[in-house]
Design an enzyme around this catalytic site. Structure first.
Site, PDB file in Angstrom:
ATOM      1  CE  LYS A  43      34.471 132.190  33.057  1.00  0.00           C
ATOM      2  NZ  LYS A  43      33.493 131.930  31.764  1.00  0.00           N
ATOM      3  CB  SER A  59      26.624 126.613  34.016  1.00  0.00           C
ATOM      4  OG  SER A  59      26.773 125.618  32.765  1.00  0.00           O
TER       5      SER A  59
HETATM    6  P1  ADP Z   1      29.699 130.173  28.915  1.00  0.00           P
HETATM    7  O1  ADP Z   1      30.430 129.903  27.429  1.00  0.00           O
HETATM    8  O2  ADP Z   1      28.788 131.098  29.115  1.00  0.00           O
HETATM    9  O3  ADP Z   1      30.689 129.587  29.724  1.00  0.00           O
HETATM   10  P2  ADP Z   1      29.214 127.347  28.788  1.00  0.00           P
HETATM   11  O4  ADP Z   1      30.357 127.173  28.749  1.00  0.00           O
HETATM   12  O5  ADP Z   1      28.496 126.439  29.821  1.00  0.00           O
HETATM   13  O6  ADP Z   1      28.868 128.710  29.108  1.00  0.00           O
HETATM   14  O7  ADP Z   1      28.485 127.136  27.417  1.00  0.00           O
HETATM   15  C1  ADP Z   1      29.272 126.387  26.201  1.00  0.00           C
HETATM   16  C2  ADP Z   1      28.116 126.640  24.992  1.00  0.00           C
HETATM   17  O8  ADP Z   1      27.055 126.152  25.353  1.00  0.00           O
HETATM   18  C3  ADP Z   1      27.644 128.175  24.521  1.00  0.00           C
HETATM   19  O9  ADP Z   1      27.590 128.169  23.107  1.00  0.00           O
HETATM   20  C4  ADP Z   1      26.538 128.340  25.411  1.00  0.00           C
HETATM   21  O10 ADP Z   1      25.705 129.336  24.422  1.00  0.00           O
HETATM   22  C5  ADP Z   1      25.947 126.837  25.049  1.00  0.00           C
HETATM   23  N1  ADP Z   1      24.764 126.796  26.088  1.00  0.00           N
HETATM   24  C6  ADP Z   1      24.999 126.728  27.401  1.00  0.00           C
HETATM   25  N2  ADP Z   1      23.871 126.570  28.009  1.00  0.00           N
HETATM   26  C7  ADP Z   1      22.971 126.065  27.156  1.00  0.00           C
HETATM   27  C8  ADP Z   1      21.400 126.031  27.210  1.00  0.00           C
HETATM   28  N3  ADP Z   1      20.723 125.856  28.184  1.00  0.00           N
HETATM   29  N4  ADP Z   1      20.789 125.691  25.887  1.00  0.00           N
HETATM   30  C9  ADP Z   1      21.567 125.875  24.739  1.00  0.00           C
HETATM   31  N5  ADP Z   1      23.066 126.139  24.822  1.00  0.00           N
HETATM   32  C10 ADP Z   1      23.465 126.305  25.885  1.00  0.00           C
END
Ligand code: ADP
Length: 160
Positions: A43, A130
């Site tokens: 990624k 993000s």
């Molecule tokens: P991804 O898994 O899409 O790469 P992240 O790594 O940023 O996204 O997210 C890690 C975890 O945090 C996942 O369970 C995601 O659903 C959660 N998450 C990300 N942003 C939020 C948010 N705004 N509110 C609640 N949970 C979040």
């Protein structure tokens, strides 16, 4: 009672206040949360692994109940290494459900001891990601209410 440790895995590219909201809720249930940044060579990220770890370490430096770490390979193997059996994930508006459900069942398939706990953020972070944050800063905007100041600064530097 044994220390209850949970692992909160993700990309954190970058960390938002939505993630912090989930960590705070998780700490009502667990003694320690390991914020584990996934190293995924296939990624592309805005911030490399060192930059993401540096930001997280800075943001959580005064919280000994939060450990910042990174891992590669299978999440279940990482949990074993850390002596944890709980995965914490955040559930935003419906879009997260399908993939989270699949991952939770797959992880349990690999190791039946693993439980996934889903936490729901405050409504104000329910549509925050993000990806969206990066898009806004890339276009010259800012959303200081949605990211820690360390992240706001880093994003402005990256897109200046
Ligand atoms: P991804 O898994 O899409 O790469 P992240 O790594 O940023 O996204 O997210 C890690 C975890 O945090 C996942 O369970 C995601 O659903 C959660 N998450 C990300 N942003 C939020 C948010 N705004 N509110 C609640 N949970 C979040």
């Amino acid at each position: 009672m044994a220390n209850r440790i949970a692992v909160y895995p993700g990309s954190y590219d970058p960390l938002t206040k939505g993630h912090i909201d989930i960590i705070k809720r998780g700490l009502k249930m667990f003694d320690k949360i390991i914020v584990a940044v996934l190293k995924n060579p296939s990624k592309t990220y805005l911030f490399n692994i060192e930059e993401r770890l540096d930001m997280l370490n800075e943001i959580f430096k005064d919280h000994k109940e939060i450990e910042v770490d990174c891992f590669e390979g299978l999440l279940v193997d990482y949990l074993k290494k850390k002596g944890a059996t709980i995965i914490v994930r955040g559930l935003r508006a419906i879009s997260d459900f399908d993939i989270e459900f699949q991952m939770a069942l797959m992880n349990r398939n690999i190791d039946k001891e693993i439980e996934t706990v889903f936490l729901v953020p405050s409504v104000c972070y329910s549509f925050l990601s993000s990806r969206l944050v990066k898009e806004i800063y890339e276009l010259g905007g800012e959303i200081k209410s949605m990211v820690p100041s360390t992240v706001d600064k880093k994003l402005k530097e990256r897109f200046k």
